[in-house]
Every structure is written in C-alpha cells, then in structure tokens.
Design a protein around this motif. Structure first.
Motif, short mmCIF file in Angstrom:
data_model
loop_
_atom_site.label_atom_id
_atom_site.label_comp_id
_atom_site.label_asym_id
_atom_site.label_seq_id
_atom_site.Cartn_x
_atom_site.Cartn_y
_atom_site.Cartn_z
N HIS A 4 -12.59 -37.14 -2.96
CA HIS A 4 -13.86 -37.31 -3.66
C HIS A 4 -14.43 -38.65 -3.20
O HIS A 4 -13.82 -39.69 -3.46
CB HIS A 4 -13.67 -37.30 -5.17
CG HIS A 4 -12.96 -36.07 -5.66
ND1 HIS A 4 -13.58 -34.85 -5.77
CD2 HIS A 4 -11.69 -35.87 -6.04
CE1 HIS A 4 -12.71 -33.96 -6.19
NE2 HIS A 4 -11.55 -34.55 -6.36
N ASP A 6 -17.61 -41.47 -2.84
CA ASP A 6 -18.90 -42.01 -3.28
C ASP A 6 -19.65 -42.43 -2.02
O ASP A 6 -19.25 -43.37 -1.34
CB ASP A 6 -18.70 -43.21 -4.20
CG ASP A 6 -20.01 -43.83 -4.66
OD1 ASP A 6 -21.10 -43.35 -4.26
OD2 ASP A 6 -19.95 -44.81 -5.42
N GLY A 8 -22.77 -43.47 -1.87
CA GLY A 8 -23.85 -44.40 -2.19
C GLY A 8 -24.01 -45.53 -1.17
O GLY A 8 -25.14 -45.84 -0.78
N THR A 21 -16.98 -46.46 3.65
CA THR A 21 -17.43 -45.12 3.27
C THR A 21 -17.47 -44.21 4.49
O THR A 21 -17.00 -43.06 4.44
CB THR A 21 -18.81 -45.17 2.60
OG1 THR A 21 -18.73 -46.03 1.47
CG2 THR A 21 -19.27 -43.80 2.17
N THR A 36 -15.65 -33.77 -1.42
CA THR A 36 -16.78 -33.70 -2.33
C THR A 36 -17.42 -35.07 -2.30
O THR A 36 -16.75 -36.07 -2.03
CB THR A 36 -16.36 -33.35 -3.78
OG1 THR A 36 -15.52 -34.38 -4.29
CG2 THR A 36 -15.65 -32.01 -3.84
N VAL A 37 -18.73 -35.11 -2.51
CA VAL A 37 -19.44 -36.38 -2.47
C VAL A 37 -20.23 -36.58 -3.75
O VAL A 37 -20.65 -35.61 -4.40
CB VAL A 37 -20.37 -36.49 -1.25
CG1 VAL A 37 -19.57 -36.44 0.04
CG2 VAL A 37 -21.45 -35.44 -1.25
N ARG A 38 -20.44 -37.83 -4.07
CA ARG A 38 -21.30 -38.22 -5.20
C ARG A 38 -22.00 -39.50 -4.76
O ARG A 38 -21.67 -40.08 -3.75
CB ARG A 38 -20.50 -38.42 -6.47
CG ARG A 38 -19.52 -39.59 -6.41
CD ARG A 38 -18.74 -39.72 -7.72
NE ARG A 38 -17.96 -40.93 -7.74
CZ ARG A 38 -16.85 -41.17 -7.06
NH1 ARG A 38 -16.37 -40.23 -6.26
NH2 ARG A 38 -16.22 -42.30 -7.14
N GLY A 39 -22.97 -39.92 -5.52
CA GLY A 39 -23.62 -41.18 -5.23
C GLY A 39 -24.85 -41.10 -4.35
O GLY A 39 -25.27 -42.09 -3.78
N THR A 40 -25.44 -39.89 -4.26
CA THR A 40 -26.68 -39.81 -3.49
C THR A 40 -27.79 -40.51 -4.27
O THR A 40 -27.72 -40.59 -5.49
CB THR A 40 -27.09 -38.34 -3.24
OG1 THR A 40 -27.31 -37.70 -4.48
CG2 THR A 40 -26.04 -37.61 -2.44
N GLU A 43 -30.97 -36.80 -7.19
CA GLU A 43 -30.21 -35.73 -7.83
C GLU A 43 -30.67 -34.40 -7.25
O GLU A 43 -31.86 -34.16 -7.11
CB GLU A 43 -30.45 -35.74 -9.34
CG GLU A 43 -29.79 -36.91 -10.04
CD GLU A 43 -28.27 -36.89 -9.92
OE1 GLU A 43 -27.66 -35.82 -10.05
OE2 GLU A 43 -27.71 -37.97 -9.68
N THR A 44 -29.74 -33.55 -6.93
CA THR A 44 -30.05 -32.24 -6.39
C THR A 44 -29.49 -31.18 -7.32
O THR A 44 -28.30 -31.16 -7.58
CB THR A 44 -29.43 -32.07 -4.98
OG1 THR A 44 -29.91 -33.11 -4.15
CG2 THR A 44 -29.79 -30.73 -4.40
N GLU A 45 -30.36 -30.35 -7.80
CA GLU A 45 -29.93 -29.23 -8.63
C GLU A 45 -29.63 -28.06 -7.71
O GLU A 45 -30.48 -27.66 -6.92
CB GLU A 45 -31.03 -28.86 -9.62
CG GLU A 45 -30.66 -27.75 -10.58
CD GLU A 45 -29.47 -28.08 -11.46
OE1 GLU A 45 -28.63 -27.18 -11.67
OE2 GLU A 45 -29.37 -29.22 -11.92
#
Length: 75
Positions: A4, A6, A8, A21, A36-40, A43-45
């Motif tokens: 996972h 980040d 960002g 990163t 999996t990525v987070r921190g863009t 926000e994308t639905e």
C-alpha cells in the motif's frame, strides 16, 4: 502481500520523499506485480460503470488475458 503506497510525494517538489515513493512503486512492480495507492491530489469515484469496465479483463478468454501478462509470468 500487496504493498500500500502513498503516492502523494510524486505530486510535490523533487526530493528524497519523492525518490523513496518512486523506489517503492518500482519495487512493488518488480517484486509483487501489484500495489494499491492513496494520496492522489484529487478524489476519484470509481462508480458502477468504471468498475464494470475495469473488471472486463476477467471476462476475456485465457489466451487474451495471457497476452496482457508480464513476460516473466508466462511459462
């Protein structure tokens, strides 16, 4: 285990955090093949339509899926 990450720091200034990163993404791609990525910064639905489009991959015949594999996964 799927990493996972980040991501960002990729959207910020050059520096050690961005380099770390980048290295984490590279390692995940080479070692695991998934992440999996987070921190863009946005926000994308995913939504129903988009999810269905992504899952189409699994309805392809095995030969078509195989063409999308990383070369080192194919016997």
């Amino acid at each position: 285990m799927i990493p996972h990450i980040d991501i960002g720091p990729l959207f910020g200034a050059a520096g050690s955090k961005r380099d770390q990163t980048d290295e984490a993404i590279y390692e995940a791609a080479i070692e695991v093949g998934f992440m999996t990525v987070r921190g863009t910064p946005f926000e994308t639905e995913l939504g129903r339509e988009r999810r269905q489009s992504l899952l189409r991959l699994f309805s392809l015949p095995p030969q078509a899926q195989r063409a999308l594999w990383k070369c080192n996964f194919e016997p």
